[in-house]
Design a protein around this motif. Sequence first.
Motif, PDB file in Angstrom:
ATOM      1  N   PRO A   1       1.820  -6.196  -4.942  1.00 41.47           N
ATOM      2  CA  PRO A   1       0.621  -6.435  -4.125  1.00 41.47           C
ATOM      3  C   PRO A   1       0.817  -6.118  -2.642  1.00 41.47           C
ATOM      4  N   ILE A   2       2.008  -6.364  -2.138  1.00 39.58           N
ATOM      5  CA  ILE A   2       2.284  -6.060  -0.726  1.00 39.58           C
ATOM      6  C   ILE A   2       2.303  -4.553  -0.509  1.00 39.58           C
ATOM      7  N   LEU A   3       2.997  -3.846  -1.399  1.00 46.69           N
ATOM      8  CA  LEU A   3       3.046  -2.385  -1.284  1.00 46.69           C
ATOM      9  C   LEU A   3       1.650  -1.785  -1.395  1.00 46.69           C
ATOM     10  N   GLU A   4       0.833  -2.334  -2.290  1.00 48.00           N
ATOM     11  CA  GLU A   4      -0.526  -1.814  -2.454  1.00 48.00           C
ATOM     12  C   GLU A   4      -1.375  -2.051  -1.222  1.00 48.00           C
ATOM     13  N   ALA A   5      -1.195  -3.181  -0.553  1.00 46.14           N
ATOM     14  CA  ALA A   5      -1.956  -3.446   0.673  1.00 46.14           C
ATOM     15  C   ALA A   5      -1.659  -2.401   1.740  1.00 46.14           C
ATOM     16  N   PHE A   6      -0.403  -1.966   1.809  1.00 47.23           N
ATOM     17  CA  PHE A   6      -0.011  -0.963   2.793  1.00 47.23           C
ATOM     18  C   PHE A   6      -0.313   0.460   2.341  1.00 47.23           C
ATOM     19  N   GLY A   7      -0.445   0.692   1.035  1.00 51.04           N
ATOM     20  CA  GLY A   7      -0.586   2.053   0.538  1.00 51.04           C
ATOM     21  C   GLY A   7      -1.851   2.363  -0.224  1.00 51.04           C
ATOM     22  N   ASN A   8      -2.731   1.377  -0.414  1.00 51.93           N
ATOM     23  CA  ASN A   8      -3.983   1.623  -1.127  1.00 51.93           C
ATOM     24  C   ASN A   8      -5.150   1.592  -0.163  1.00 51.93           C
ATOM     25  N   ALA A   9      -6.182   2.346  -0.494  1.00 52.18           N
ATOM     26  CA  ALA A   9      -7.359   2.431   0.358  1.00 52.18           C
ATOM     27  C   ALA A   9      -8.593   2.647  -0.515  1.00 52.18           C
ATOM     28  N   LYS A  10      -9.753   2.414   0.083  1.00 56.25           N
ATOM     29  CA  LYS A  10     -11.006   2.676  -0.624  1.00 56.25           C
ATOM     30  C   LYS A  10     -11.348   4.151  -0.475  1.00 56.25           C
ATOM     31  N   THR A  11     -11.599   4.799  -1.607  1.00 52.63           N
ATOM     32  CA  THR A  11     -12.093   6.169  -1.603  1.00 52.63           C
ATOM     33  C   THR A  11     -13.506   6.151  -2.164  1.00 52.63           C
ATOM     34  N   LEU A  12     -14.145   7.290  -2.191  1.00 47.15           N
ATOM     35  CA  LEU A  12     -15.504   7.340  -2.727  1.00 47.15           C
ATOM     36  C   LEU A  12     -15.534   7.040  -4.222  1.00 47.15           C
ATOM     37  N   ARG A  13     -14.434   7.278  -4.921  1.00 45.64           N
ATOM     38  CA  ARG A  13     -14.386   7.071  -6.369  1.00 45.64           C
ATOM     39  C   ARG A  13     -13.762   5.758  -6.801  1.00 45.64           C
ATOM     40  N   ASN A  14     -12.976   5.125  -5.928  1.00 45.43           N
ATOM     41  CA  ASN A  14     -12.188   3.969  -6.347  1.00 45.43           C
ATOM     42  C   ASN A  14     -11.989   3.032  -5.156  1.00 45.43           C
ATOM     43  N   HIS A  15     -12.253   1.746  -5.336  1.00 46.48           N
ATOM     44  CA  HIS A  15     -12.094   0.780  -4.241  1.00 46.48           C
ATOM     45  C   HIS A  15     -10.639   0.451  -3.941  1.00 46.48           C
ATOM     46  N   ASN A  16      -9.731   0.726  -4.864  1.00 44.62           N
ATOM     47  CA  ASN A  16      -8.334   0.367  -4.667  1.00 44.62           C
ATOM     48  C   ASN A  16      -7.433   1.522  -5.087  1.00 44.62           C
ATOM     49  N   SER A  17      -7.639   2.657  -4.465  1.00 47.20           N
ATOM     50  CA  SER A  17      -6.937   3.881  -4.839  1.00 47.20           C
ATOM     51  C   SER A  17      -5.566   3.964  -4.172  1.00 47.20           C
ATOM     52  N   SER A  18      -4.558   4.240  -4.975  1.00 48.54           N
ATOM     53  CA  SER A  18      -3.198   4.379  -4.458  1.00 48.54           C
ATOM     54  C   SER A  18      -3.088   5.676  -3.667  1.00 48.54           C
ATOM     55  N   ARG A  19      -2.681   5.555  -2.429  1.00 43.61           N
ATOM     56  CA  ARG A  19      -2.511   6.712  -1.561  1.00 43.61           C
ATOM     57  C   ARG A  19      -1.037   6.862  -1.183  1.00 43.61           C
ATOM     58  N   PHE A  20      -0.149   6.335  -2.038  1.00 32.03           N
ATOM     59  CA  PHE A  20       1.280   6.413  -1.758  1.00 32.03           C
ATOM     60  C   PHE A  20       2.056   6.653  -3.041  1.00 32.03           C
ATOM     61  N   GLY A  21       3.259   7.168  -2.867  1.00 29.18           N
ATOM     62  CA  GLY A  21       4.181   7.321  -3.984  1.00 29.18           C
ATOM     63  C   GLY A  21       5.256   6.260  -3.876  1.00 29.18           C
ATOM     64  N   LYS A  22       5.835   5.906  -5.001  1.00 34.96           N
ATOM     65  CA  LYS A  22       6.827   4.838  -5.006  1.00 34.96           C
ATOM     66  C   LYS A  22       8.003   5.255  -5.886  1.00 34.96           C
ATOM     67  N   LEU A  23       9.203   5.107  -5.355  1.00 37.66           N
ATOM     68  CA  LEU A  23      10.420   5.361  -6.110  1.00 37.66           C
ATOM     69  C   LEU A  23      11.194   4.049  -6.170  1.00 37.66           C
ATOM     70  N   ILE A  24      11.487   3.585  -7.388  1.00 39.14           N
ATOM     71  CA  ILE A  24      12.252   2.354  -7.556  1.00 39.14           C
ATOM     72  C   ILE A  24      13.592   2.710  -8.178  1.00 39.14           C
ATOM     73  N   GLN A  25      14.658   2.411  -7.460  1.00 42.52           N
ATOM     74  CA  GLN A  25      16.003   2.579  -7.999  1.00 42.52           C
ATOM     75  C   GLN A  25      16.435   1.215  -8.538  1.00 42.52           C
ATOM     76  N   ILE A  26      16.734   1.164  -9.830  1.00 39.90           N
ATOM     77  CA  ILE A  26      17.133  -0.087 -10.459  1.00 39.90           C
ATOM     78  C   ILE A  26      18.655  -0.118 -10.540  1.00 39.90           C
ATOM     79  N   HIS A  27      19.239  -1.211 -10.093  1.00 38.87           N
ATOM     80  CA  HIS A  27      20.689  -1.361 -10.081  1.00 38.87           C
ATOM     81  C   HIS A  27      21.112  -2.276 -11.229  1.00 38.87           C
TER      82      HIS A  27
END
Length: 128
Positions: free
Chosen positions: A28-54
Amino acid sequence: ETTKKAMQYFATLAGGTGVEDQVLETNPILEAFGNAKTLRNHNSSRFGKLIQIHFNQSNHICGACIKTYLLEKSRVVHQLQGERSYHIFYQLVRGASKQQREALRLPDKPEAFRYLAQSGCTSIDGMD
């Protein structure tokens, strides 16, 4: 959602340690910083995310490193009519306490910022 499924899969294979839940709780924190409202979607992801699992020597998940990449840096300063910048800006202005507003010199409403008000959309029900 894909990240959640992948983490659940790895946790099943490696034996859950609880770390995977902590990683997923950052979403939810990452989405707040990387999601925005577009004409098609109120919560559109405008970022990419890479998760390295250890994994530890017992092959259990012991940690993760999350890297994010903004895909639309221009959205900070310009949005189409009816769209919005990143949710965090509106949430910060609306959710800040009086002391935080004073310390950060924030106005009471997002409409006071030209960058936030220029598209004519400064609120989304259930988002702010």
